[in-house]
Scaffold this motif. Structure first.
Motif, PDB file in Angstrom:
ATOM      1  N   LYS A 232      36.681  57.354  41.028  1.00  0.00           N
ATOM      2  CA  LYS A 232      36.513  58.736  41.476  1.00  0.00           C
ATOM      3  C   LYS A 232      37.218  59.721  40.557  1.00  0.00           C
ATOM      4  CE  LYS A 232      36.315  60.231  45.483  1.00  0.00           C
ATOM      5  NZ  LYS A 232      36.612  60.766  46.839  1.00  0.00           N
ATOM      6  N   LEU A 233      38.471  59.400  40.176  1.00  0.00           N
ATOM      7  CA  LEU A 233      39.271  60.316  39.365  1.00  0.00           C
ATOM      8  C   LEU A 233      39.910  59.538  38.221  1.00  0.00           C
ATOM      9  CD1 LEU A 233      41.153  62.181  42.248  1.00  0.00           C
ATOM     10  CD2 LEU A 233      39.088  62.965  41.078  1.00  0.00           C
ATOM     11  N   VAL A 234      40.129  60.238  37.113  1.00  0.00           N
ATOM     12  CA  VAL A 234      40.806  59.648  35.957  1.00  0.00           C
ATOM     13  C   VAL A 234      41.872  60.630  35.480  1.00  0.00           C
ATOM     14  CG1 VAL A 234      40.590  58.734  33.610  1.00  0.00           C
ATOM     15  CG2 VAL A 234      38.724  58.395  35.261  1.00  0.00           C
ATOM     16  N   ALA A 235      43.049  60.100  35.164  1.00  0.00           N
ATOM     17  CA  ALA A 235      44.128  60.899  34.572  1.00  0.00           C
ATOM     18  C   ALA A 235      44.869  60.026  33.575  1.00  0.00           C
ATOM     19  CB  ALA A 235      45.085  61.414  35.647  1.00  0.00           C
ATOM     20  N   HIS A 236      45.505  60.679  32.588  1.00  0.00           N
ATOM     21  CA  HIS A 236      46.328  59.924  31.636  1.00  0.00           C
ATOM     22  C   HIS A 236      47.391  60.846  31.053  1.00  0.00           C
ATOM     23  CE1 HIS A 236      43.973  61.799  28.412  1.00  0.00           C
ATOM     24  NE2 HIS A 236      42.858  61.334  28.972  1.00  0.00           N
ATOM     25  N   THR A 237      48.183  60.319  30.145  1.00  0.00           N
ATOM     26  CA  THR A 237      49.340  61.053  29.626  1.00  0.00           C
ATOM     27  C   THR A 237      48.962  62.429  29.100  1.00  0.00           C
ATOM     28  OG1 THR A 237      50.329  58.945  29.012  1.00  0.00           O
ATOM     29  CG2 THR A 237      51.276  60.920  28.021  1.00  0.00           C
ATOM     30  N   ASP A 238      47.877  62.522  28.331  1.00  0.00           N
ATOM     31  CA  ASP A 238      47.470  63.795  27.743  1.00  0.00           C
ATOM     32  C   ASP A 238      46.592  64.626  28.679  1.00  0.00           C
ATOM     33  OD1 ASP A 238      48.802  63.141  25.376  1.00  0.00           O
ATOM     34  OD2 ASP A 238      47.082  61.988  24.660  1.00  0.00           O
ATOM     35  N   MET A 239      46.273  64.063  29.839  1.00  0.00           N
ATOM     36  CA  MET A 239      45.447  64.779  30.826  1.00  0.00           C
ATOM     37  C   MET A 239      46.007  64.450  32.209  1.00  0.00           C
ATOM     38  SD  MET A 239      41.304  64.537  31.349  1.00  0.00           S
ATOM     39  CE  MET A 239      41.444  62.960  32.195  1.00  0.00           C
ATOM     40  N   PRO A 240      47.199  64.987  32.531  1.00  0.00           N
ATOM     41  CA  PRO A 240      47.873  64.594  33.774  1.00  0.00           C
ATOM     42  C   PRO A 240      47.168  65.039  35.044  1.00  0.00           C
ATOM     43  CG  PRO A 240      49.061  66.378  32.698  1.00  0.00           C
ATOM     44  CD  PRO A 240      48.009  65.943  31.746  1.00  0.00           C
ATOM     45  N   THR A 241      46.345  66.078  34.957  1.00  0.00           N
ATOM     46  CA  THR A 241      45.597  66.506  36.138  1.00  0.00           C
ATOM     47  C   THR A 241      44.354  65.637  36.281  1.00  0.00           C
ATOM     48  OG1 THR A 241      46.342  68.786  35.852  1.00  0.00           O
ATOM     49  CG2 THR A 241      44.430  68.420  37.264  1.00  0.00           C
ATOM     50  N   PRO A 242      44.235  64.901  37.388  1.00  0.00           N
ATOM     51  CA  PRO A 242      43.076  64.014  37.547  1.00  0.00           C
ATOM     52  C   PRO A 242      41.750  64.773  37.462  1.00  0.00           C
ATOM     53  CG  PRO A 242      44.762  63.510  39.169  1.00  0.00           C
ATOM     54  CD  PRO A 242      45.177  64.786  38.514  1.00  0.00           C
ATOM     55  N   VAL A 243      40.784  64.153  36.786  1.00  0.00           N
ATOM     56  CA  VAL A 243      39.463  64.747  36.600  1.00  0.00           C
ATOM     57  C   VAL A 243      38.447  63.980  37.442  1.00  0.00           C
ATOM     58  CG1 VAL A 243      37.616  65.181  34.930  1.00  0.00           C
ATOM     59  CG2 VAL A 243      40.005  65.583  34.293  1.00  0.00           C
ATOM     60  N   ASP A 244      37.663  64.725  38.206  1.00  0.00           N
ATOM     61  CA  ASP A 244      36.596  64.125  39.010  1.00  0.00           C
ATOM     62  C   ASP A 244      35.465  63.729  38.066  1.00  0.00           C
ATOM     63  OD1 ASP A 244      34.626  63.416  40.788  1.00  0.00           O
ATOM     64  OD2 ASP A 244      34.959  65.126  42.114  1.00  0.00           O
ATOM     65  N   ILE A 245      35.118  62.446  38.068  1.00  0.00           N
ATOM     66  CA  ILE A 245      34.131  61.958  37.098  1.00  0.00           C
ATOM     67  C   ILE A 245      32.773  61.688  37.759  1.00  0.00           C
ATOM     68  CG2 ILE A 245      35.864  61.042  35.525  1.00  0.00           C
ATOM     69  CD1 ILE A 245      33.938  58.665  37.729  1.00  0.00           C
ATOM     70  N   VAL A 253      32.718  59.330  30.707  1.00  0.00           N
ATOM     71  CA  VAL A 253      33.815  58.705  31.438  1.00  0.00           C
ATOM     72  C   VAL A 253      34.513  57.664  30.584  1.00  0.00           C
ATOM     73  CG1 VAL A 253      34.433  57.340  33.462  1.00  0.00           C
ATOM     74  CG2 VAL A 253      32.695  59.136  33.651  1.00  0.00           C
ATOM     75  N   MET A 254      33.736  56.867  29.856  1.00  0.00           N
ATOM     76  CA  MET A 254      34.336  55.845  28.992  1.00  0.00           C
ATOM     77  C   MET A 254      35.171  56.480  27.881  1.00  0.00           C
ATOM     78  SD  MET A 254      33.668  52.887  30.219  1.00  0.00           S
ATOM     79  CE  MET A 254      33.842  53.656  31.848  1.00  0.00           C
ATOM     80  N   ASP A 255      34.715  57.626  27.375  1.00  0.00           N
ATOM     81  CA  ASP A 255      35.507  58.318  26.339  1.00  0.00           C
ATOM     82  C   ASP A 255      36.851  58.773  26.907  1.00  0.00           C
ATOM     83  OD1 ASP A 255      33.564  57.962  24.432  1.00  0.00           O
ATOM     84  OD2 ASP A 255      32.647  59.949  24.703  1.00  0.00           O
ATOM     85  N   ILE A 256      36.840  59.280  28.145  1.00  0.00           N
ATOM     86  CA  ILE A 256      38.100  59.715  28.770  1.00  0.00           C
ATOM     87  C   ILE A 256      39.030  58.522  28.953  1.00  0.00           C
ATOM     88  CG2 ILE A 256      39.133  60.670  30.861  1.00  0.00           C
ATOM     89  CD1 ILE A 256      36.612  62.365  31.213  1.00  0.00           C
ATOM     90  N   ILE A 257      38.484  57.406  29.442  1.00  0.00           N
ATOM     91  CA  ILE A 257      39.312  56.222  29.665  1.00  0.00           C
ATOM     92  C   ILE A 257      39.840  55.674  28.346  1.00  0.00           C
ATOM     93  CG2 ILE A 257      39.257  53.816  30.449  1.00  0.00           C
ATOM     94  CD1 ILE A 257      37.324  54.685  32.645  1.00  0.00           C
ATOM     95  N   LYS A 258      39.006  55.635  27.320  1.00  0.00           N
ATOM     96  CA  LYS A 258      39.442  55.135  26.014  1.00  0.00           C
ATOM     97  C   LYS A 258      40.534  56.023  25.418  1.00  0.00           C
ATOM     98  CE  LYS A 258      35.130  52.754  24.823  1.00  0.00           C
ATOM     99  NZ  LYS A 258      33.947  52.757  23.926  1.00  0.00           N
ATOM    100  N   THR A 259      40.423  57.341  25.644  1.00  0.00           N
ATOM    101  CA  THR A 259      41.472  58.250  25.149  1.00  0.00           C
ATOM    102  C   THR A 259      42.802  57.928  25.827  1.00  0.00           C
ATOM    103  OG1 THR A 259      39.872  60.000  24.741  1.00  0.00           O
ATOM    104  CG2 THR A 259      42.176  60.654  24.928  1.00  0.00           C
TER     105      THR A 259
END
Length: 268
Positions: A232-245, A253-259
């Protein structure tokens, strides 16, 4: 009888009279110049009258007060915490406190008492010595006093635990990738966090994106990720605010996860 001459008839002592008068005059002048021998009592010394001192205010005698220090900032609020108490198989108690999440462990569901089912390797729970099979006996966190859960049902204990985890900030001292997953069978949202790679799972290339496979013994397996869960949501160090995918394409989505994975320790 012989007549006397004019020289013999002039009195000779008249010639001495001016000299005598001059001598007397000099003596008088000398007497006036010499100090008199008569002793007069010394005049009393003049003593100045005491000056009446005006009272000096005490404040003038004191040193000026030091400048006031600047107002100190209010004391920071105590760090949020979550304290859990357990007993092991030998009934030995152990109590540990977390100041951030994730905890690094999972619990049994719909059972009383609640039991630790998994401990993530390298997590705080692992470092604290928490092991599978330990039974939870008490919960305490910011805003909640120590509460025994030995006599409480699963729903009450689970709600307390979720509230306690909710007060903790997310761990930020190392790169992370966070996925919010939906379990379709229970409609429950679960937040899972990775700090190392590989993730240990694969996804189906369709919408909604679901977990297709979980590799046993990996981080995803330790976190309790199951096949069929939806992202449902993805967040990471450079994107701390979760993004609704949900509205994004699979490749996006795969690009966000790979980043996010790019900052994680470990191997792809």
């Amino acid at each position: 009888v012989q007549a006397s001459s004019p020289e013999q008839s002039f009195p000779w002592w008249l010639l001495l009279l001016p000299a005598v008068l001059l001598l007397v005059l000099c003596l008088c002048c000398l007497m006036l110049l010499l100090p008199t021998s008569t002793q007069h009592p010394a005049a009393p010394a003049l003593v100045p009258a005491p000056v009446k001192e005006e009272p000096v205010e005490e404040q003038r005698l004191l040193a000026p007060p030091p400048p006031r220090p600047p107002a100190s900032a209010p004391a920071p609020a105590p760090a949020p915490y979550l304290t859990l108490s357990f007993v092991d198989a030998e009934s030995k108690p152990i109590t540990k406190t977390w100041h951030d999440k994730p905890l690094g462990l999972t619990f049994s569901k719909d059972t009383v008492p609640i039991v630790v089912t998994r401990v993530v390797k390298g997590s705080k729970a692992d470092l604290y010595g928490i092991t599978t099979g330990m039974k939870m006996t008490a919960v305490e966190f910011t805003g909640q006093d120590w509460t025994s859960v030995e006599d409480k049902d699963y729903a009450t204990t689970s709600a307390l635990l979720q509230r306690g985890v909710g007060v903790l900030p997310h761990e930020t001292d190392r790169p992370y990738l966070q996925l919010t997953l939906l379990n379709p069978s229970t409609n429950e949202e679960l937040v899972k966090t990775w700090y190392t790679k590989p993730l240990g799972l694969t996804f189906s290339p369709s919408a909604p994106i679901k977990v297709k496979k979980v590799d046993k013994g990996t981080r995803a397996w330790e976190l309790g990720v199951k096949e069929g869960m939806e992202i449902k949501l993805v967040a990471h160090t450079d994107m701390p605010t979760p993004v609704d995918i949900y509205a994004k394409k699979y490749d996006e989505v795969m690009d966000i996860i790979k980043t996010g994975m790019g900052r994680l320790a470990g191997t792809p």
